[in-house]
Motif scaffolding. Structure first.
Motif, PDB file in Angstrom:
ATOM      1  N   THR A 181       0.885  -1.165   0.069  1.00 22.03           N
ATOM      2  CA  THR A 181       0.005   0.064   0.044  1.00 22.03           C
ATOM      3  C   THR A 181       0.860   1.069   0.062  1.00 22.03           C
ATOM      4  OG1 THR A 181      -1.573  -1.139   1.124  1.00 22.03           O
ATOM      5  CG2 THR A 181      -1.896   1.227   1.074  1.00 22.03           C
ATOM      6  N   THR A 182       2.008   1.237   0.785  1.00 18.82           N
ATOM      7  CA  THR A 182       2.718   2.594   0.749  1.00 18.82           C
ATOM      8  C   THR A 182       3.348   2.865  -0.632  1.00 18.82           C
ATOM      9  OG1 THR A 182       3.610   2.019   2.900  1.00 18.82           O
ATOM     10  CG2 THR A 182       5.205   2.858   1.341  1.00 18.82           C
ATOM     11  N   LYS A 183       3.811   1.667  -1.514  1.00 14.88           N
ATOM     12  CA  LYS A 183       4.352   1.932  -2.745  1.00 14.88           C
ATOM     13  C   LYS A 183       3.286   2.475  -3.438  1.00 14.88           C
ATOM     14  CE  LYS A 183       7.920  -1.680  -3.309  1.00 14.88           C
ATOM     15  NZ  LYS A 183       8.742  -0.610  -3.867  1.00 14.88           N
ATOM     16  N   SER A 184       1.859   2.071  -3.578  1.00 16.32           N
ATOM     17  CA  SER A 184       0.734   2.423  -4.408  1.00 16.32           C
ATOM     18  C   SER A 184       0.759   4.244  -3.822  1.00 16.32           C
ATOM     19  CB  SER A 184      -0.345   1.691  -4.174  1.00 16.32           C
ATOM     20  OG  SER A 184      -0.906   1.936  -2.797  1.00 16.32           O
ATOM     21  N   ILE A 185       0.656   4.573  -2.509  1.00 15.70           N
ATOM     22  CA  ILE A 185       0.347   5.899  -2.124  1.00 15.70           C
ATOM     23  C   ILE A 185       1.695   6.653  -2.677  1.00 15.70           C
ATOM     24  CG2 ILE A 185       0.500   7.372  -0.169  1.00 15.70           C
ATOM     25  CD1 ILE A 185      -2.213   5.787  -0.665  1.00 15.70           C
ATOM     26  N   LEU A 186       2.700   6.152  -2.510  1.00 15.70           N
ATOM     27  CA  LEU A 186       3.851   6.979  -3.211  1.00 15.70           C
ATOM     28  C   LEU A 186       3.818   7.133  -4.548  1.00 15.70           C
ATOM     29  CD1 LEU A 186       7.083   5.303  -0.988  1.00 15.70           C
ATOM     30  CD2 LEU A 186       5.814   7.423  -0.672  1.00 15.70           C
ATOM     31  N   ALA A 187       3.359   6.152  -5.191  1.00 14.83           N
ATOM     32  CA  ALA A 187       3.183   6.314  -6.602  1.00 14.83           C
ATOM     33  C   ALA A 187       2.015   7.471  -6.985  1.00 14.83           C
ATOM     34  CB  ALA A 187       2.806   5.087  -7.287  1.00 14.83           C
ATOM     35  N   LEU A 188       1.121   7.296  -6.323  1.00 14.11           N
ATOM     36  CA  LEU A 188       0.164   8.430  -6.459  1.00 14.11           C
ATOM     37  C   LEU A 188       0.618   9.928  -6.353  1.00 14.11           C
ATOM     38  CD1 LEU A 188      -2.890   9.378  -6.692  1.00 14.11           C
ATOM     39  CD2 LEU A 188      -3.130   8.889  -4.278  1.00 14.11           C
ATOM     40  N   LEU A 189       1.349   9.928  -5.154  1.00 16.59           N
ATOM     41  CA  LEU A 189       2.099  11.275  -4.877  1.00 16.59           C
ATOM     42  C   LEU A 189       3.012  11.866  -5.834  1.00 16.59           C
ATOM     43  CD1 LEU A 189       2.794  11.004  -1.160  1.00 16.59           C
ATOM     44  CD2 LEU A 189       1.110  12.338  -2.051  1.00 16.59           C
ATOM     45  N   ASP A 191       2.514  10.996  -8.820  1.00 17.42           N
ATOM     46  CA  ASP A 191       1.897  11.362 -10.289  1.00 17.42           C
ATOM     47  C   ASP A 191       1.453  12.847  -9.885  1.00 17.42           C
ATOM     48  OD1 ASP A 191       0.515  10.511 -12.619  1.00 17.42           O
ATOM     49  OD2 ASP A 191      -1.358  10.828 -11.464  1.00 17.42           O
ATOM     50  N   ILE A 192       0.625  12.951  -8.878  1.00 22.14           N
ATOM     51  CA  ILE A 192       0.127  14.313  -8.282  1.00 22.14           C
ATOM     52  C   ILE A 192       1.468  15.271  -8.534  1.00 22.14           C
ATOM     53  CG2 ILE A 192      -0.732  15.838  -6.358  1.00 22.14           C
ATOM     54  CD1 ILE A 192      -2.048  13.114  -5.460  1.00 22.14           C
ATOM     55  N   ASN A 193       2.321  15.246  -8.085  1.00 22.26           N
ATOM     56  CA  ASN A 193       3.679  16.009  -8.506  1.00 22.26           C
ATOM     57  C   ASN A 193       3.844  16.432  -9.829  1.00 22.26           C
ATOM     58  OD1 ASN A 193       6.859  15.836  -8.906  1.00 22.26           O
ATOM     59  ND2 ASN A 193       6.427  17.458  -7.172  1.00 22.26           N
ATOM     60  N   GLU A 194       3.762  15.487 -10.643  1.00 23.22           N
ATOM     61  CA  GLU A 194       4.009  15.757 -11.988  1.00 23.22           C
ATOM     62  C   GLU A 194       2.792  16.492 -12.741  1.00 23.22           C
ATOM     63  OE1 GLU A 194       4.919  11.728 -13.292  1.00 23.22           O
ATOM     64  OE2 GLU A 194       7.012  11.872 -12.688  1.00 23.22           O
ATOM     65  N   LYS A 195       1.868  15.938 -12.249  1.00 19.71           N
ATOM     66  CA  LYS A 195       0.442  16.383 -12.942  1.00 19.71           C
ATOM     67  C   LYS A 195       0.117  17.892 -12.541  1.00 19.71           C
ATOM     68  CE  LYS A 195      -4.253  15.090 -13.680  1.00 19.71           C
ATOM     69  NZ  LYS A 195      -5.470  14.041 -13.627  1.00 19.71           N
ATOM     70  N   MET A 207      14.412   5.296   4.880  1.00 21.29           N
ATOM     71  CA  MET A 207      15.264   5.593   3.671  1.00 21.29           C
ATOM     72  C   MET A 207      14.602   5.016   2.177  1.00 21.29           C
ATOM     73  SD  MET A 207      17.491   7.272   2.709  1.00 21.29           S
ATOM     74  CE  MET A 207      18.902   7.856   3.947  1.00 21.29           C
ATOM     75  N   GLU A 208      13.785   3.647   2.387  1.00 19.61           N
ATOM     76  CA  GLU A 208      13.334   3.149   1.317  1.00 19.61           C
ATOM     77  C   GLU A 208      12.145   4.160   0.596  1.00 19.61           C
ATOM     78  OE1 GLU A 208      12.245  -0.223   3.340  1.00 19.61           O
ATOM     79  OE2 GLU A 208      14.132  -1.544   2.529  1.00 19.61           O
ATOM     80  N   VAL A 209      11.529   4.836   1.655  1.00 21.19           N
ATOM     81  CA  VAL A 209      10.683   5.800   1.026  1.00 21.19           C
ATOM     82  C   VAL A 209      11.220   6.816   0.024  1.00 21.19           C
ATOM     83  CG1 VAL A 209       8.956   7.763   1.597  1.00 21.19           C
ATOM     84  CG2 VAL A 209       8.859   5.480   2.515  1.00 21.19           C
ATOM     85  N   VAL A 210      12.394   7.535   0.566  1.00 19.98           N
ATOM     86  CA  VAL A 210      13.197   8.605   0.323  1.00 19.98           C
ATOM     87  C   VAL A 210      13.617   8.090  -1.244  1.00 19.98           C
ATOM     88  CG1 VAL A 210      15.240   9.780   0.057  1.00 19.98           C
ATOM     89  CG2 VAL A 210      13.815   9.605   2.064  1.00 19.98           C
ATOM     90  N   GLN A 211      14.176   6.625  -1.273  1.00 19.15           N
ATOM     91  CA  GLN A 211      14.700   6.073  -2.632  1.00 19.15           C
ATOM     92  C   GLN A 211      13.479   5.829  -3.633  1.00 19.15           C
ATOM     93  OE1 GLN A 211      16.654   2.489  -0.683  1.00 19.15           O
ATOM     94  NE2 GLN A 211      17.577   2.469  -2.483  1.00 19.15           N
ATOM     95  N   GLU A 212      12.366   5.669  -3.113  1.00 24.58           N
ATOM     96  CA  GLU A 212      11.170   5.426  -4.154  1.00 24.58           C
ATOM     97  C   GLU A 212      10.691   6.866  -4.793  1.00 24.58           C
ATOM     98  OE1 GLU A 212       8.519   2.735  -5.674  1.00 24.58           O
ATOM     99  OE2 GLU A 212      10.105   2.232  -4.335  1.00 24.58           O
ATOM    100  N   ILE A 213      10.713   7.708  -3.955  1.00 24.29           N
ATOM    101  CA  ILE A 213      10.087   9.035  -4.613  1.00 24.29           C
ATOM    102  C   ILE A 213      10.683  10.414  -4.643  1.00 24.29           C
ATOM    103  CG2 ILE A 213       8.997   9.459  -2.545  1.00 24.29           C
ATOM    104  CD1 ILE A 213       6.340  10.177  -3.608  1.00 24.29           C
ATOM    105  N   CYS A 214      11.817  10.504  -3.565  1.00 22.84           N
ATOM    106  CA  CYS A 214      12.261  11.840  -3.390  1.00 22.84           C
ATOM    107  C   CYS A 214      13.391  12.242  -4.446  1.00 22.84           C
ATOM    108  CB  CYS A 214      12.734  11.846  -2.010  1.00 22.84           C
ATOM    109  SG  CYS A 214      11.420  11.961  -0.624  1.00 22.84           S
ATOM    110  N   THR A 215      13.520  13.616  -4.789  1.00 18.95           N
ATOM    111  CA  THR A 215      14.589  14.243  -5.630  1.00 18.95           C
ATOM    112  C   THR A 215      15.585  14.907  -4.828  1.00 18.95           C
ATOM    113  OG1 THR A 215      13.399  16.105  -5.789  1.00 18.95           O
ATOM    114  CG2 THR A 215      13.104  14.669  -7.450  1.00 18.95           C
ATOM    115  N   HIS A 216      15.273  15.178  -3.561  1.00 11.57           N
ATOM    116  CA  HIS A 216      16.307  15.556  -2.722  1.00 11.57           C
ATOM    117  C   HIS A 216      16.006  14.942  -1.166  1.00 11.57           C
ATOM    118  CE1 HIS A 216      16.531  18.422  -5.901  1.00 11.57           C
ATOM    119  NE2 HIS A 216      17.627  18.846  -5.371  1.00 11.57           N
ATOM    120  N   VAL A 217      16.802  15.064   0.004  1.00 12.72           N
ATOM    121  CA  VAL A 217      16.640  14.621   1.042  1.00 12.72           C
ATOM    122  C   VAL A 217      17.543  15.535   2.023  1.00 12.72           C
ATOM    123  CG1 VAL A 217      18.453  12.992   0.663  1.00 12.72           C
ATOM    124  CG2 VAL A 217      16.622  12.491   2.683  1.00 12.72           C
TER     125      VAL A 217
END
Length: 333
Positions: A181-189, A191-195, A207-217
């Motif tokens: 579920t975490t992966k699906s929420i991160l993918a949604l976020l 997509d919202i950022n890009e859209k 740190m795995e959340v950071v790897q998955e979605i973040c540009t900066h940390v």
């Protein structure tokens, strides 16, 4: 060259809480720039001060020293009414969703628009639009008690989008969710950022959340900014500091000192072994283990009676996490 003003500028922010006769320094002279359109991760272990920092970004917590600029506007100069107006464009989602249990999904998304005085018809049309974005159009008449954790967080995201924010603050938004579920929420976020071009700030201990979605940390430790930059740069500096993930079969060495020790402990904060995933135990070191590994993974399970199968499972789990850690660093350097 034209200098681009950051979307958020944190300038020398310190925050001290007074508790009876004691003073707790939650933040100590933190300065940070977050550019427009970034997905910026702020990471740290429990009690590091990251949630206090994110509440300072919209002045839900007023800094003891320093200030925060949002789109060039100094929040410390705003009165209560002006801050309320600004917060319409700085949305926030939380770990525990904060939905109104007596309202339907549709009415929950409409709620901030009702407060802002948007007429009911317009509010409902807009709410349905954002429920479609979060893929919950079929749940508009359901109540929060009838939803899963991931669905509740999607409702919270739709509610946050309802006021057309330019900034979205996510305070441990995925901490209560399972890995899938975490992966699906991160993918949604993402997509919202890009859209919509929304700047997203994510508070997390993973740190795995950071790897998955973040540009900066940015890494926060004991209220101080330990390190910040692009995800690749921060990972690379950890690698240069000598974090290799350990050698297969050898004893796991004590992590390096601050700030890279923080990185290593955060990476091993959760366990993905067969005993379960996502559960955090107290920091501990088993005979062949590592910090943050689940307590259940260290149990003996009468391994002598079972022919040592439990020990082998534990060794395999530790080995896989070490190799995964190494791949994560090397892949971004």
């Amino acid at each position: 060259m034209i200098k681009v003003e950051p979307m958020i500028r944190i300038a020398g922010v310190s925050k001290t809480f007074s508790v009876k006769d004691n003073k707790v320094e939650a933040l100590k002279n933190v300065s940070l720039d977050i550019a427009k359109g970034d997905i910026y991760g702020i990471i740290g272990m429990s009690g590091a001060g990251k949630s206090t920092l994110v509440r300072c970004l919209n002045f839900l917590e007023r800094p003891t020293e320093g200030t925060v600029y949002v789109e060039g506007q100094d929040l410390s100069t705003l009165d209560a009414k002006q801050l309320r107006q600004l917060r319409k464009h700085v949305a926030m989602i939380f770990q525990n969703f904060n939905l109104l249990m007596q309202r339907t999904v549709l009415d929950n998304v409409c709620f901030p628009m009702e407060i802002a005085g948007v007429d009911k018809k317009t509010a409902r049309e807009k709410a349905r639009e954002f429920l479609k974005v979060v893929e919950l159009s079929d749940k508009e008449k359901a109540y929060p008690a009838q939803l899963s954790g991931g669905q509740k967080q999607r409702v919270a995201i739709a509610r946050a989008l309802a006021m057309n924010p330019t900034i979205l603050l996510c305070d441990e938004a995925t901490s209560a969710l399972d890995p899938t579920t975490t992966k699906s929420i991160l993918a949604l976020l993402k997509d919202i950022n890009e859209k919509y071009g929304i700047t997203i700030v994510i508070i997390t201990h993973s740190m795995e959340v950071v790897q998955e979605i973040c540009t900066h940390v940015a890494i926060i430790d004991a209220g101080e900014l330990a390190e910040n930059g692009t995800v690749a740069d921060v990972f690379a500096s950890c690698k240069e500091a000598g974090i290799s993930g350990g050698s297969e079969g050898g004893d796991y060495e004590e992590p390096p000192l601050h700030p890279h020790r923080i990185y290593e402990e955060l990476f091993f904060r959760t366990c993905d072994c067969e005993h379960g995933s996502g559960m955090q135990g107290e920091r501990q070191y088993s005979d062949g283990g590592y910090p943050g590994h689940r307590r259940n993974c260290n149990r003996s399970d009468d391994s002598a009676a079972s022919g040592g199968k439990s020990d082998r499972r534990q060794d395999d789990c530790v080995s896989e996490r070490k190799k995964s850690y190494s791949r994560g660093v090397e892949g971004l350097c």
